[in-house]
Design a protein around this motif. Structure first.
Motif, PDB file in Angstrom:
ATOM      1  N   GLU A   1      10.544 -35.676 -48.766  1.00 42.94           N
ATOM      2  CA  GLU A   1      10.550 -35.301 -47.344  1.00 42.94           C
ATOM      3  C   GLU A   1       9.382 -35.985 -46.644  1.00 42.94           C
TER       4      GLU A   1
ATOM      5  N   LYS B   1       8.644 -28.128 -41.466  1.00 44.29           N
ATOM      6  CA  LYS B   1       9.875 -27.496 -41.954  1.00 44.29           C
ATOM      7  C   LYS B   1       9.561 -26.324 -42.866  1.00 44.29           C
TER       8      LYS B   1
ATOM      9  N   GLU C   1       8.290 -23.372 -40.717  1.00 43.59           N
ATOM     10  CA  GLU C   1       9.413 -22.731 -40.028  1.00 43.59           C
ATOM     11  C   GLU C   1      10.216 -21.858 -40.990  1.00 43.59           C
ATOM     12  N   ARG C   2      10.444 -22.364 -42.171  1.00 47.34           N
ATOM     13  CA  ARG C   2      11.223 -21.617 -43.167  1.00 47.34           C
ATOM     14  C   ARG C   2      10.483 -20.365 -43.606  1.00 47.34           C
TER      15      ARG C   2
END
Length: 75
Positions: free
Chosen positions: A50, A56, A59-60
């Protein structure tokens, strides 16, 4: 090497990965003790594939801590 997606990581793995990226050594070591080597390698595989994983992952993690469903009113 198998492709690892963000959905493949548990909440604990997400926190472990975030601590590693942020270089939060104390938190990382604490979480490391709770994960198997295979689970740790899964995190490493995700990060290596990634380009910008931290936003990300954050956010997760936030989505894991916020209830996904608001309880319905009882009638």
């Amino acid at each position: 090497m198998a492709l690892v997606k963000l959905d493949d990581l548990s909440a604990l793995q997400l926190r472990f990965t975030e601590a590693g990226i942020k270089q939060s050594y104390v938190q990382w070591v604490k979480l490391e003790k709770q994960l198997s080597l295979a689970e740790q390698l899964q995190c490493l595989r995700y990060v290596s594939m990634e380009p910008n994983p931290l936003p990300k992952i954050k956010e997760r993690i936030q989505n894991h801590t916020i209830p996904s469903k608001i309880p319905e009113r009882q009638r």
